[in-house]
Design a protein around this motif. Sequence first.
Motif, short mmCIF file in Angstrom:
data_model
loop_
_atom_site.label_atom_id
_atom_site.label_comp_id
_atom_site.label_asym_id
_atom_site.label_seq_id
_atom_site.Cartn_x
_atom_site.Cartn_y
_atom_site.Cartn_z
N UNK A 49 40.84 31.21 37.41
CA UNK A 49 40.22 31.73 38.63
C UNK A 49 38.82 31.15 38.80
N UNK A 50 38.04 31.13 37.72
CA UNK A 50 36.67 30.64 37.80
C UNK A 50 36.63 29.17 38.20
N UNK A 63 29.62 32.32 38.31
CA UNK A 63 29.42 33.36 37.29
C UNK A 63 28.87 34.65 37.89
N UNK A 64 27.97 34.52 38.85
CA UNK A 64 27.42 35.71 39.50
C UNK A 64 28.52 36.50 40.20
N UNK A 65 29.45 35.78 40.81
CA UNK A 65 30.55 36.45 41.52
C UNK A 65 31.56 37.06 40.55
N UNK A 66 31.93 36.31 39.53
CA UNK A 66 32.97 36.81 38.61
C UNK A 66 32.46 37.94 37.71
N UNK A 88 37.61 39.17 49.11
CA UNK A 88 36.56 38.39 49.76
C UNK A 88 35.13 38.88 49.49
N UNK A 89 34.86 40.18 49.55
CA UNK A 89 33.46 40.61 49.32
C UNK A 89 32.92 40.22 47.94
N UNK A 90 33.79 40.11 46.94
CA UNK A 90 33.35 39.75 45.60
C UNK A 90 32.94 38.28 45.51
N UNK A 91 33.54 37.43 46.33
CA UNK A 91 33.29 35.99 46.23
C UNK A 91 32.62 35.43 47.48
#
Length: 233
Positions: A49-50, A63-66, A88-91
């Motif tokens: 995923x990353x 990294x900030x998003x995951x 979507x809001x997470x990324x």
Amino acid sequence: MAPSPSATRRRTAARMPQADVAEMFARLKALNPAPKTELEYTTPYELLVAVTLSAQATDVGVNKATRKLFPVANTPAAIAALGVDRLKPYIATIGLYNTKAVNVVAMAELLLERHDGEVPHDRAALEALPGVGRKTANVVLNTAFGDPTMAVDTHIFRVANRTGLAPGKTVRAVEDALLKAVPDEYLRDAHHWLILHGRYVCKARKPDCPHCAIRDLCRFGERTPGEPVPATA
């Protein structure tokens, strides 16, 4: 985005002799015996995923998003249940997040459907997943499974051409040349050494030649002026 042919010509140097290639990697290994990806992950799926999210984005941004996403959903089942709209809001801080959200959810669903929710240790199966190309598959095969693959990004493409390690006009040409040029004993970690060297030393606009541990081996003809500085780990 693939480098332009004109940019490739400007960066291409004479091929480095094989003895110098071996010396180059011996030095890189001495400075960093156990190189690792800067993407944060704990499982092959988190890595997949990353890496998928990292296309045209920085590792720092991913990294900030995951760090927010993975505590909530870090398995194919959890991502599939989350769905595109709630992912979507997470990324959203990552470039192309709309397309990436669709791909990550579709990838999770396909992993559940075809692979019992496990990341396959197989190139063809990986490349059949939405949003996964050859470079992403190479990263996963190398970093998660330890295969001696070479994922050529813009940093590695630049270093391979500038130094003369593995000159090539296309990403695939450089990948193939690296697999032939890098000694077997260094091939497992070569991807990480080269990407870190390109990211922090052999930078695109102004390579830090005075701090380069392989300066005397490099075939690049436009080195940054300055007295060599002893390399440190």
